[in-house]
Design a protein around this motif. Sequence first.
Motif, PDB file in Angstrom:
ATOM      1  N   ALA A 128      13.209  -6.782  -0.511  1.00 25.08           N
ATOM      2  CA  ALA A 128      12.435  -6.784  -1.408  1.00 25.08           C
ATOM      3  C   ALA A 128      11.021  -7.423  -1.058  1.00 25.08           C
ATOM      4  N   ARG A 129      11.335  -8.816  -0.195  1.00 30.45           N
ATOM      5  CA  ARG A 129      10.142  -9.427   0.132  1.00 30.45           C
ATOM      6  C   ARG A 129       9.401  -8.756   1.252  1.00 30.45           C
ATOM      7  N   ARG A 130      10.091  -8.030   2.167  1.00 30.57           N
ATOM      8  CA  ARG A 130       9.330  -7.211   3.222  1.00 30.57           C
ATOM      9  C   ARG A 130       8.769  -6.090   2.679  1.00 30.57           C
ATOM     10  N   PHE A 131       9.276  -5.362   1.639  1.00 33.91           N
ATOM     11  CA  PHE A 131       8.695  -4.294   0.987  1.00 33.91           C
ATOM     12  C   PHE A 131       7.434  -4.661   0.210  1.00 33.91           C
ATOM     13  N   ILE A 132       7.343  -5.833  -0.292  1.00 32.16           N
ATOM     14  CA  ILE A 132       6.237  -6.572  -0.984  1.00 32.16           C
ATOM     15  C   ILE A 132       5.157  -6.498   0.133  1.00 32.16           C
ATOM     16  N   THR A 133       5.613  -7.111   1.094  1.00 35.45           N
ATOM     17  CA  THR A 133       4.461  -7.358   2.255  1.00 35.45           C
ATOM     18  C   THR A 133       4.043  -6.157   2.710  1.00 35.45           C
ATOM     19  N   LEU A 134       4.861  -5.006   3.094  1.00 34.08           N
ATOM     20  CA  LEU A 134       4.542  -3.560   3.295  1.00 34.08           C
ATOM     21  C   LEU A 134       3.467  -2.972   2.512  1.00 34.08           C
ATOM     22  N   VAL A 135       3.897  -3.179   1.228  1.00 38.90           N
ATOM     23  CA  VAL A 135       3.007  -2.437   0.036  1.00 38.90           C
ATOM     24  C   VAL A 135       1.532  -3.189   0.086  1.00 38.90           C
ATOM     25  N   ASP A 136       1.468  -4.449   0.192  1.00 33.41           N
ATOM     26  CA  ASP A 136       0.290  -5.081   0.376  1.00 33.41           C
ATOM     27  C   ASP A 136      -0.478  -4.594   1.519  1.00 33.41           C
ATOM     28  N   ALA A 137       0.112  -4.479   2.785  1.00 33.20           N
ATOM     29  CA  ALA A 137      -0.584  -3.807   3.689  1.00 33.20           C
ATOM     30  C   ALA A 137      -1.038  -2.432   3.695  1.00 33.20           C
ATOM     31  N   LEU A 138      -0.194  -1.586   3.162  1.00 29.54           N
ATOM     32  CA  LEU A 138      -0.574  -0.423   2.868  1.00 29.54           C
ATOM     33  C   LEU A 138      -1.979  -0.245   1.827  1.00 29.54           C
ATOM     34  N   TYR A 139      -1.727  -1.044   0.680  1.00 33.10           N
ATOM     35  CA  TYR A 139      -2.829  -1.166  -0.348  1.00 33.10           C
ATOM     36  C   TYR A 139      -4.108  -1.569   0.252  1.00 33.10           C
ATOM     37  N   GLU A 140      -4.276  -2.599   1.296  1.00 32.80           N
ATOM     38  CA  GLU A 140      -5.438  -3.264   1.695  1.00 32.80           C
ATOM     39  C   GLU A 140      -6.108  -2.095   2.507  1.00 32.80           C
ATOM     40  N   HIS A 141      -5.356  -1.133   3.118  1.00 28.74           N
ATOM     41  CA  HIS A 141      -5.983  -0.190   4.194  1.00 28.74           C
ATOM     42  C   HIS A 141      -5.918   1.008   3.511  1.00 28.74           C
ATOM     43  N   ARG A 142      -5.774   1.177   2.378  1.00 30.18           N
ATOM     44  CA  ARG A 142      -5.892   2.594   1.656  1.00 30.18           C
ATOM     45  C   ARG A 142      -4.785   3.691   2.186  1.00 30.18           C
ATOM     46  N   VAL A 143      -3.590   3.284   2.647  1.00 31.90           N
ATOM     47  CA  VAL A 143      -2.812   4.109   3.160  1.00 31.90           C
ATOM     48  C   VAL A 143      -2.054   4.664   1.948  1.00 31.90           C
ATOM     49  N   LYS A 144      -2.064   6.258   2.047  1.00 30.21           N
ATOM     50  CA  LYS A 144      -1.295   6.984   1.270  1.00 30.21           C
ATOM     51  C   LYS A 144       0.266   6.938   1.471  1.00 30.21           C
ATOM     52  N   LEU A 145       0.988   6.787   0.329  1.00 32.82           N
ATOM     53  CA  LEU A 145       2.603   6.484   0.316  1.00 32.82           C
ATOM     54  C   LEU A 145       3.127   7.637  -0.258  1.00 32.82           C
ATOM     55  N   VAL A 146       4.067   8.297   0.277  1.00 30.65           N
ATOM     56  CA  VAL A 146       4.709   9.392  -0.173  1.00 30.65           C
ATOM     57  C   VAL A 146       6.170   8.915  -0.091  1.00 30.65           C
ATOM     58  N   ALA A 147       7.107   8.761  -1.377  1.00 31.14           N
ATOM     59  CA  ALA A 147       8.350   8.003  -1.303  1.00 31.14           C
ATOM     60  C   ALA A 147       9.387   8.850  -2.176  1.00 31.14           C
ATOM     61  N   SER A 148      10.749   8.369  -1.720  1.00 31.43           N
ATOM     62  CA  SER A 148      11.670   8.595  -2.622  1.00 31.43           C
ATOM     63  C   SER A 148      12.465   7.302  -2.963  1.00 31.43           C
ATOM     64  N   ALA A 149      12.599   7.125  -4.247  1.00 31.74           N
ATOM     65  CA  ALA A 149      13.101   6.060  -4.711  1.00 31.74           C
ATOM     66  C   ALA A 149      14.374   6.079  -5.750  1.00 31.74           C
ATOM     67  N   ALA A 150      15.039   5.002  -5.960  1.00 29.34           N
ATOM     68  CA  ALA A 150      16.222   4.899  -6.931  1.00 29.34           C
ATOM     69  C   ALA A 150      15.376   4.872  -8.464  1.00 29.34           C
ATOM     70  N   ALA A 151      14.314   4.560  -8.796  1.00 25.07           N
ATOM     71  CA  ALA A 151      13.723   4.330  -9.906  1.00 25.07           C
ATOM     72  C   ALA A 151      12.147   4.396  -9.623  1.00 25.07           C
ATOM     73  N   VAL A 152      11.458   4.436 -10.663  1.00 25.90           N
ATOM     74  CA  VAL A 152       9.848   4.382 -10.753  1.00 25.90           C
ATOM     75  C   VAL A 152       9.510   2.942 -10.412  1.00 25.90           C
ATOM     76  N   PRO A 153       8.510   2.727 -10.069  1.00 26.16           N
ATOM     77  CA  PRO A 153       7.920   1.488  -9.638  1.00 26.16           C
ATOM     78  C   PRO A 153       8.291   0.129 -10.352  1.00 26.16           C
ATOM     79  N   ASP A 154       7.941   0.498 -11.913  1.00 19.84           N
ATOM     80  CA  ASP A 154       8.308  -0.582 -12.808  1.00 19.84           C
ATOM     81  C   ASP A 154       9.518  -1.105 -12.990  1.00 19.84           C
ATOM     82  N   GLN A 155      10.590   0.014 -12.533  1.00 11.81           N
ATOM     83  CA  GLN A 155      12.064  -0.156 -12.943  1.00 11.81           C
ATOM     84  C   GLN A 155      12.852  -0.552 -11.476  1.00 11.81           C
TER      85      GLN A 155
END
Length: 389
Positions: free
Chosen positions: A329-356
């Motif tokens: 989870a900590r690494r995922f948080i760091t990853l998302v921060d990097a993607l967000y800061e550089h406006r990288v577009k993310l297409v993902a499959s996940a077990a739940a929506v982000p809030d869950q």
Amino acid sequence: MNADPAMAPGADGPLPAYRARVAAGKLAADPAQARAAEVLQDLWRRTRGYDPHPEEPEQGGFFARFLRRKPVAPEEAPAGTPMGLYLVGEVGRGKSMLMDLFFGCAEVPRKKRLHFHQFMQQVHARIHAWKKQHGDTADPIPPLADSITAEAALLCFDEFQVHDIADAMILGRLFQALFARGTVVVATSNTAPDDLFRGRPGRDAFLPFIALINRRLDVLVLDAARDYRRDRIRALPTWHVPADMRAEGALDRAFAELTGEAAGEPARLTLLGRSLDVPQAARGVARFDFDTLCGRPLGPADYLAIATHFHTLVLDGVPRLGPENFDKARRFITLVDALYEHRVKLVASAAAVPDQLYERGENAAMFERTASRLNEMQGQEWLALEHLT
């Protein structure tokens, strides 16, 4: 690496191929693209049958040939060498598509098309192999240029960019040697030659290379009004729940759509003396599964490299997160921060929506900002933003 077979346009050149795609409804008519196709058609005519000083095949693999090759003395570009082309424009304007049309029908017996970052990785590996055998005082550039020229008289580079001082120091001498051997270069880039490596330490030593590019390549600005890549991703769903076979198929289709049906290949990013392997990459899009990206001890530098080298990340299988897998989870948080800061577009499959994704445990509150960013990154306003390198 050969171009996607689906891009092969036939024997009449890139301009008829472009017009056929427009007529078939596969491409929207675009005056800027049409002008670029005309320029590429002229280059196609000038390079038909071009094959300076072809060599007989040698025994052994590439490294064996490279390591025993004797250097050729530098000289001016041979008479009759066609000028190359540097196609520059903002992201998503169709530069790679047009270059692939040209490459697919170029009647040059020895030709290669590859991502520029991949080319530089190969260059560093070959220089390292040369110095290991011949010592640090031996000059690897002339034999390296000989070997590259023996493989390809036409080199097509996608996404030409220079971020690394080590690359900058090599490029001037290497390209001078390639041009002297009659190599024709076609490149796409988001950056005009005069702006390459701007604002970086050591740029003064890089200026002769910029002058060389301007002398040996015609520079064409592709000023298409629409960003076709952003149009494509804005039409795609970007968060798929649950992460099942249906979602995997959706991510397969998204990767194909965003890369123009290009076949992804493994890539490698170099980071301060080490490397990060990318399982699948094509045309600025990278694809990882969650465990490969967040289940290993990667850090901010790794995620920053991904965020600056790729405008889109396709990510398979984000699980539910909690205290039991907090390292991931900590690494995922760091990853998302990097993607967000550089406006990288993310297409993902996940077990739940982000809030869950992370609902319980003492660190759940820490994830709230990440969930908020993931939700924002699915919005149309975010998807319209330009990637920041």
